[in-house]
Write a protein that holds these residues in place. Structure first.
Motif, PDB file in Angstrom:
ATOM      1  N   ARG A 163       0.824  -1.198   0.000  1.00 15.13           N
ATOM      2  CA  ARG A 163       0.000   0.000   0.000  1.00 15.13           C
ATOM      3  C   ARG A 163       0.867   1.261   0.000  1.00 15.13           C
ATOM      4  N   ALA A 164       0.297   2.350  -0.494  1.00 18.45           N
ATOM      5  CA  ALA A 164       1.034   3.606  -0.617  1.00 18.45           C
ATOM      6  C   ALA A 164       1.301   4.215   0.759  1.00 18.45           C
ATOM      7  N   VAL A 165       2.470   4.813   0.890  1.00 14.19           N
ATOM      8  CA  VAL A 165       2.901   5.450   2.132  1.00 14.19           C
ATOM      9  C   VAL A 165       3.347   6.868   1.828  1.00 14.19           C
ATOM     10  N   SER A 166       2.906   7.821   2.630  1.00 17.99           N
ATOM     11  CA  SER A 166       3.311   9.209   2.438  1.00 17.99           C
ATOM     12  C   SER A 166       3.851   9.772   3.750  1.00 17.99           C
ATOM     13  N   LEU A 167       4.725  10.749   3.649  1.00 18.82           N
ATOM     14  CA  LEU A 167       5.308  11.408   4.814  1.00 18.82           C
ATOM     15  C   LEU A 167       4.573  12.701   5.107  1.00 18.82           C
ATOM     16  N   VAL A 168       4.260  12.918   6.381  1.00 14.74           N
ATOM     17  CA  VAL A 168       3.746  14.201   6.863  1.00 14.74           C
ATOM     18  C   VAL A 168       4.869  14.831   7.682  1.00 14.74           C
ATOM     19  N   THR A 169       5.354  15.978   7.249  1.00 19.49           N
ATOM     20  CA  THR A 169       6.562  16.561   7.811  1.00 19.49           C
ATOM     21  C   THR A 169       6.303  17.308   9.113  1.00 19.49           C
ATOM     22  N   LEU A 170       7.386  17.607   9.794  1.00 22.29           N
ATOM     23  CA  LEU A 170       7.303  18.354  11.042  1.00 22.29           C
ATOM     24  C   LEU A 170       6.714  19.741  10.803  1.00 22.29           C
ATOM     25  N   GLN A 171       7.018  20.341   9.678  1.00 18.42           N
ATOM     26  CA  GLN A 171       6.452  21.650   9.344  1.00 18.42           C
ATOM     27  C   GLN A 171       4.930  21.581   9.303  1.00 18.42           C
ATOM     28  N   GLN A 172       4.389  20.504   8.765  1.00 17.94           N
ATOM     29  CA  GLN A 172       2.938  20.347   8.717  1.00 17.94           C
ATOM     30  C   GLN A 172       2.353  20.126  10.101  1.00 17.94           C
ATOM     31  N   VAL A 173       3.091  19.436  10.970  1.00 13.95           N
ATOM     32  CA  VAL A 173       2.637  19.249  12.347  1.00 13.95           C
ATOM     33  C   VAL A 173       2.629  20.581  13.078  1.00 13.95           C
ATOM     34  N   HIS A 174       3.685  21.371  12.880  1.00 12.27           N
ATOM     35  CA  HIS A 174       3.798  22.664  13.570  1.00 12.27           C
ATOM     36  C   HIS A 174       2.783  23.680  13.071  1.00 12.27           C
ATOM     37  N   ALA A 175       2.169  23.411  11.925  1.00 13.73           N
ATOM     38  CA  ALA A 175       1.141  24.326  11.417  1.00 13.73           C
ATOM     39  C   ALA A 175      -0.130  24.258  12.248  1.00 13.73           C
ATOM     40  N   GLY A 176      -0.254  23.263  13.117  1.00 13.28           N
ATOM     41  CA  GLY A 176      -1.386  23.198  14.025  1.00 13.28           C
ATOM     42  C   GLY A 176      -2.371  22.100  13.702  1.00 13.28           C
ATOM     43  N   THR A 177      -3.335  21.925  14.618  1.00 13.00           N
ATOM     44  CA  THR A 177      -4.282  20.821  14.521  1.00 13.00           C
ATOM     45  C   THR A 177      -5.111  20.874  13.248  1.00 13.00           C
ATOM     46  N   GLU A 178      -5.640  22.037  12.924  1.00 12.47           N
ATOM     47  CA  GLU A 178      -6.493  22.145  11.750  1.00 12.47           C
ATOM     48  C   GLU A 178      -5.720  21.850  10.468  1.00 12.47           C
ATOM     49  N   ALA A 179      -4.505  22.391  10.374  1.00 10.49           N
ATOM     50  CA  ALA A 179      -3.701  22.171   9.170  1.00 10.49           C
ATOM     51  C   ALA A 179      -3.298  20.700   9.045  1.00 10.49           C
ATOM     52  N   LEU A 180      -2.956  20.088  10.185  1.00 14.38           N
ATOM     53  CA  LEU A 180      -2.565  18.673  10.151  1.00 14.38           C
ATOM     54  C   LEU A 180      -3.767  17.798   9.785  1.00 14.38           C
ATOM     55  N   THR A 181      -4.927  18.140  10.328  1.00 13.06           N
ATOM     56  CA  THR A 181      -6.143  17.408   9.966  1.00 13.06           C
ATOM     57  C   THR A 181      -6.389  17.487   8.464  1.00 13.06           C
ATOM     58  N   ALA A 182      -6.213  18.662   7.905  1.00 18.01           N
ATOM     59  CA  ALA A 182      -6.422  18.854   6.468  1.00 18.01           C
ATOM     60  C   ALA A 182      -5.396  18.064   5.657  1.00 18.01           C
ATOM     61  N   ALA A 183      -4.143  18.034   6.134  1.00 22.56           N
ATOM     62  CA  ALA A 183      -3.093  17.307   5.408  1.00 22.56           C
ATOM     63  C   ALA A 183      -3.397  15.817   5.352  1.00 22.56           C
TER      64      ALA A 183
END
Length: 425
Positions: A163-183
């Motif tokens: 199955r496909a695997v993608s990375l969610v970066t620390l920058q996306q985590v630091h953007a906050g809960t709403e941004a991480l949820t959207a990512a």
């Protein structure tokens, strides 16, 4: 209720105490369960299996069985707990178990978080670090069963799943809960079922926890459990508080340390225990390739030790000697001889009146718990972060301390066999 499936026994205790610190009621069970009880007010039920090094099909079967039992007991979320150093081989078992549990729970995107900063495990740009070293440069590259020679977590997971695997970066985590949820929602909409998420500190894990609190299935190390527990405590301001962690019960009886891990940290802890004057006995599978004879020799030696000395019995070897032992006996045979011997030794030591058993090594812990027929217990105080005492009974009161090989300070074993060993949490 959260249902946790851990791939080894020390991992089960580690994740249990991560939830317990947040004031959640946590039960732990060892081995493939016949019955799981979650209707007595438990917030979290942990089933600690011994599947990390099993063939993938067996690991999947046992994990699915545990998952069904947890869902039947009322779990609303399943959590697959693997080691923070991603201990595995290209054949599994993290990928195959994740695939199976994701299918069982209907998880369309599964968040995977190996970071556990309190243990020095962090992930940045997909690379897993052990303190200041890349995983591939750490002593884990010499692990006898799951040598870790690649630090790229997305690549490690891709080698174990189609199955496909993608990375969610620390920058996306630091953007906050709403941004991480959207990512993560974006990955879901794109049909990518795995999101490996960076985290380097507890605040990152809390952000991730807020995002995944309602996901049907998550996967990661104890750090993710801590972040999830923080999110639960924030949501439920009336979270029930358990009895005090530092109950101290079972901390004064006769003690023994059993070490089977060959990790660099456990080898240091063995040396520290010997330097502190604790008598020690080494199991040598090459010289005596028979579990029964090894256990008999160790027990005869133990019987000669003065009372109150808290002795050490160990099979741990440095890398070069371990390789020689495996060359002469075979990797599987060598491990089976020593693990079986440790189980026999533990059972007889408890019959002799030992009330505190300190075990170093995940596989060794599994063998000891299985030999003692311990089905579960109450999570108590911590002897080190993520290493709690487990209070149970086995022909009388028994306190178990199950330590992953790399956990604890150099003096961990010395302190653990001393009376009333606790750590502030």
């Amino acid at each position: 209720m959260i249902g946790v499936i851990a791939d080894d026994f020390t991992g089960g205790t580690d994740v249990a105490v991560a939830f317990r610190r947040a004031g959640l009621r946590v039960l732990i069970q060892f081995g493939v369960p016949e019955v799981v009880s979650g209707n007595d007010g438990a917030d979290v039920v942990v089933i600690a299996l011994k599947t990390r090094t099993l063939p993938a099909d067996q690991a999947v079967a046992q994990s699915l069985h545990a998952g069904r039992k947890l869902l039947d007991a009322g779990a609303k979320q399943l959590f697959f707990k693997f080691c923070s150093t991603f201990d595995s081989t290209p054949a599994g078992n993290i990928g195959p178990v994740n695939d199976a549990l994701a299918d069982m729970t209907g998880s369309s995107v599964t968040v995977v978080v190996p970071s556990s900063p309190s243990h020095g495990r962090t992930q940045y740009n997909g690379h897993l670090f052990v303190h200041h070293q890349l995983l591939s440069d750490s002593p884990m590259r010499h692990h006898p069963l799951t040598p870790m020679t690649d630090s790229r977590v997305p690549e490690l997971l891709r080698s174990q799943t189609a199955r496909a695997v993608s990375l969610v970066t620390l920058q996306q985590v630091h953007a906050g809960t709403e941004a991480l949820t959207a990512a993560i929602a974006g990955l879901q909409n794109s049909g990518i079922p795995y999101a490996v998420v960076d985290a380097v500190e507890s605040g990152d894990l809390a952000t991730i926890g807020r995002v995944v609190i309602d996901h049907p299935f998550v996967s990661g190390a104890a750090g993710l459990a801590g972040g999830l527990a923080t999110a639960i405590a924030e949501r439920n301001t009336s979270t029930r508080k358990p009895a005090p962690l530092n109950d101290g019960s079972g901390h004064d009886g006769p003690a023994v340390a059993l070490a089977g891990s060959c990790s660099a940290r456990t080898l240091q802890q063995i040396e520290a225990m010997q330097a502190a004057g604790h008598p020690s006995f080494q199991l040598d599978a090459v010289a005596v390739p028979d579990s029964s004879l090894l256990s008999e020799a160790a027990l005869a030696w133990y019987d000669e030790q003065p009372p109150g000395t808290a002795p050490l019995i160990y099979s741990s070897l440095p890398p070069e000697k371990l390789r020689e032992s495996q060359r002469r006996l075979g990797v599987t045979a060598s491990a089976e001889i020593l693990e079986t011997a440790m189980g026999l030794i533990a059972r007889e030591l408890v019959r002799r009146g030992v009330q505190r058993v300190v075990v170093a090594g995940g596989e060794t812990s599994g063998s000891v718990v299985t030999a003692l027929h311990v089905s579960g217990g109450l999570i108590g105080s911590e002897a080190a972060p993520g290493v709690p005492w487990i209070h149970t009974s086995h022909n009388g009161p028994l306190a178990l301390l199950l330590k992953s090989g790399n956990f604890g300070d150099v003096d961990f074993l010395v302190q653990a066999v001393s009376p009333r060993t606790t750590v502030a949490v």
